[in-house]
Design an enzyme around this catalytic site. Sequence first.
Site, PDB file in Angstrom:
ATOM      1  N   SER A 145       2.552  26.629 -24.358  1.00 59.20           N
ATOM      2  CA  SER A 145       3.507  26.452 -25.455  1.00 59.20           C
ATOM      3  C   SER A 145       2.761  26.010 -26.707  1.00 59.20           C
ATOM      4  CB  SER A 145       4.523  25.365 -25.091  1.00 59.20           C
ATOM      5  OG  SER A 145       5.270  24.995 -26.225  1.00 59.20           O
ATOM      6  N   TYR A 155       6.673  17.126 -22.583  1.00 58.66           N
ATOM      7  CA  TYR A 155       6.585  18.580 -22.385  1.00 58.66           C
ATOM      8  C   TYR A 155       5.228  19.100 -22.858  1.00 58.66           C
ATOM      9  CZ  TYR A 155       7.685  23.531 -23.304  1.00 58.66           C
ATOM     10  OH  TYR A 155       7.675  24.909 -23.348  1.00 58.66           O
TER      11      TYR A 155
HETATM   12  N1  LIG Z   1      11.488  29.914 -25.437  1.00 60.96           N
HETATM   13  C1  LIG Z   1      10.562  29.249 -26.090  1.00 60.96           C
HETATM   14  O1  LIG Z   1      10.659  29.029 -27.303  1.00 60.96           O
HETATM   15  C2  LIG Z   1       9.328  28.763 -25.374  1.00 60.96           C
HETATM   16  C3  LIG Z   1       8.301  28.246 -26.163  1.00 60.96           C
HETATM   17  C4  LIG Z   1       7.142  27.809 -25.552  1.00 60.96           C
HETATM   18  C5  LIG Z   1       7.016  27.884 -24.170  1.00 60.96           C
HETATM   19  N2  LIG Z   1       8.035  28.371 -23.421  1.00 60.96           N
HETATM   20  C6  LIG Z   1       7.832  28.427 -21.960  1.00 60.96           C
HETATM   21  O2  LIG Z   1       8.125  29.726 -21.490  1.00 60.96           O
HETATM   22  C7  LIG Z   1       8.684  29.657 -20.171  1.00 60.96           C
HETATM   23  C8  LIG Z   1      10.044  30.333 -20.153  1.00 60.96           C
HETATM   24  O3  LIG Z   1      10.870  29.708 -21.108  1.00 60.96           O
HETATM   25  P1  LIG Z   1      12.345  30.236 -21.418  1.00 60.96           P
HETATM   26  O4  LIG Z   1      12.670  29.804 -22.775  1.00 60.96           O
HETATM   27  O5  LIG Z   1      12.463  31.658 -21.029  1.00 60.96           O
HETATM   28  O6  LIG Z   1      13.163  29.297 -20.412  1.00 60.96           O
HETATM   29  P2  LIG Z   1      14.324  29.660 -19.358  1.00 60.96           P
HETATM   30  O7  LIG Z   1      14.895  28.343 -18.903  1.00 60.96           O
HETATM   31  O8  LIG Z   1      15.226  30.676 -19.910  1.00 60.96           O
HETATM   32  O9  LIG Z   1      13.512  30.309 -18.169  1.00 60.96           O
HETATM   33  C9  LIG Z   1      12.780  29.539 -17.274  1.00 60.96           C
HETATM   34  C10 LIG Z   1      13.030  30.057 -15.871  1.00 60.96           C
HETATM   35  O10 LIG Z   1      12.299  29.218 -14.974  1.00 60.96           O
HETATM   36  C11 LIG Z   1      13.144  28.940 -13.866  1.00 60.96           C
HETATM   37  N3  LIG Z   1      12.778  27.673 -13.246  1.00 60.96           N
HETATM   38  C12 LIG Z   1      12.959  26.437 -13.751  1.00 60.96           C
HETATM   39  N4  LIG Z   1      12.558  25.518 -12.857  1.00 60.96           N
HETATM   40  C13 LIG Z   1      12.117  26.204 -11.775  1.00 60.96           C
HETATM   41  C14 LIG Z   1      11.595  25.805 -10.517  1.00 60.96           C
HETATM   42  N5  LIG Z   1      11.468  24.515 -10.174  1.00 60.96           N
HETATM   43  N6  LIG Z   1      11.231  26.774  -9.654  1.00 60.96           N
HETATM   44  C15 LIG Z   1      11.389  28.078  -9.961  1.00 60.96           C
HETATM   45  N7  LIG Z   1      11.900  28.514 -11.117  1.00 60.96           N
HETATM   46  C16 LIG Z   1      12.265  27.573 -12.007  1.00 60.96           C
HETATM   47  C17 LIG Z   1      14.543  28.881 -14.440  1.00 60.96           C
HETATM   48  O11 LIG Z   1      15.523  29.075 -13.434  1.00 60.96           O
HETATM   49  C18 LIG Z   1      14.511  29.988 -15.474  1.00 60.96           C
HETATM   50  O12 LIG Z   1      14.917  31.223 -14.942  1.00 60.96           O
HETATM   51  C19 LIG Z   1       8.708  28.179 -19.799  1.00 60.96           C
HETATM   52  O13 LIG Z   1       7.537  27.852 -19.089  1.00 60.96           O
HETATM   53  C20 LIG Z   1       8.727  27.502 -21.164  1.00 60.96           C
HETATM   54  O14 LIG Z   1       8.204  26.184 -21.091  1.00 60.96           O
HETATM   55  C21 LIG Z   1       9.183  28.808 -23.990  1.00 60.96           C
END
Ligand SMILES: NC(=O)c1ccc[n+]([C@@H]2O[C@H](COP(=O)([O-])OP(=O)(O)OC[C@H]3O[C@@H](n4cnc5c(N)ncnc54)[C@H](O)[C@@H]3O)[C@@H](O)[C@H]2O)c1
Length: 253
Positions: A145, A155
């Site tokens: 991230s 985080y």
């Molecule tokens: N969207 C953003 O702006 C952003 C920015 C930086 C990093 N990220 C990272 O990208 C990744 C996806 O983010 P997103 O925004 O799509 O989030 P999201 O919550 O939509 O997707 C995350 C997925 O991970 C699954 N998950 C959560 N805990 C879990 C567990 N214990 N075991 C198995 N699956 C699990 C959830 O069910 C979900 O489907 C994450 O790692 C997040 O930290 C996102």
Amino acid sequence: MADRFSGKTVLVTGGAAGLGRAYALAFGREGAHLILADINEDGMIETRALVEGVGGSAECHRVDMSSEADINALAGKVLGGHERLDVLINNAGLHLGEIARGFFGLGQAKWQYFFAVNTIGPMLLAEALRPALAKATGLIINKSSMASYNPATAYGITKASLNVFTHAMALQFGSDGIRCVAIAPGLMETEAARGGVQDDNWERLKGMQMVKRQGTAEDIANLGLFLASDEGSFINNEVILCDGGNQMRGFRI
Ligand SMILES: NC(=O)c1ccc[n+]([C@@H]2O[C@H](COP(=O)([O-])OP(=O)(O)OC[C@H]3O[C@@H](n4cnc5c(N)ncnc54)[C@H](O)[C@@H]3O)[C@@H](O)[C@H]2O)c1
């Protein structure tokens, strides 16, 4: 562009929603077989239908990435059904509402859960899947991230630690020809990201970008496609920001 990944197998953790779903669709559109792994079974089933809708194929496996037993069970199923794994996308992760705050008051159990899902799980899964990744001289993509560059939040600390793992993994897995990189998204439009940042803070953070548009899940999926393609095959051991230049101005809590 179509069919670059025909005959290839791609595992996406967190494939039930958001960025994980976007990866699944992007790789599925280009002919890959998707292995979806998530704690959210209904979401995975929806993703599988969407992947099939764009002409791809997918299978679903429930996993809790905070559980070593679950991770090993998932790896056992994958290794049992697939000789080779071309791409492992360690995308599952959570923010626990801790994107924009300091880090006091979490308590040990919450810290451990945070690290288990965001930092340790990706390494354990890659370790367990190593034989299939080696067979394919595959690629591991860890999901970092923008917050990892200013790790003043819980985080951000878990994601900065994942960056360190990414370098260590590139070195350790490299002897089998497996590459390891991380993608560090900025503020991308997903439900989870919206839920973690209050509306006024969202606009302020977005205002720090040099690219004046909203980042999308597809921006991240496209970077994943490039890194996994022949064109990206000399890139290794890197944490790659995809944040519209936000980091230059600085993520502030
Ligand atoms: N969207 C953003 O702006 C952003 C920015 C930086 C990093 N990220 C990272 O990208 C990744 C996806 O983010 P997103 O925004 O799509 O989030 P999201 O919550 O939509 O997707 C995350 C997925 O991970 C699954 N998950 C959560 N805990 C879990 C567990 N214990 N075991 C198995 N699956 C699990 C959830 O069910 C979900 O489907 C994450 O790692 C997040 O930290 C996102």
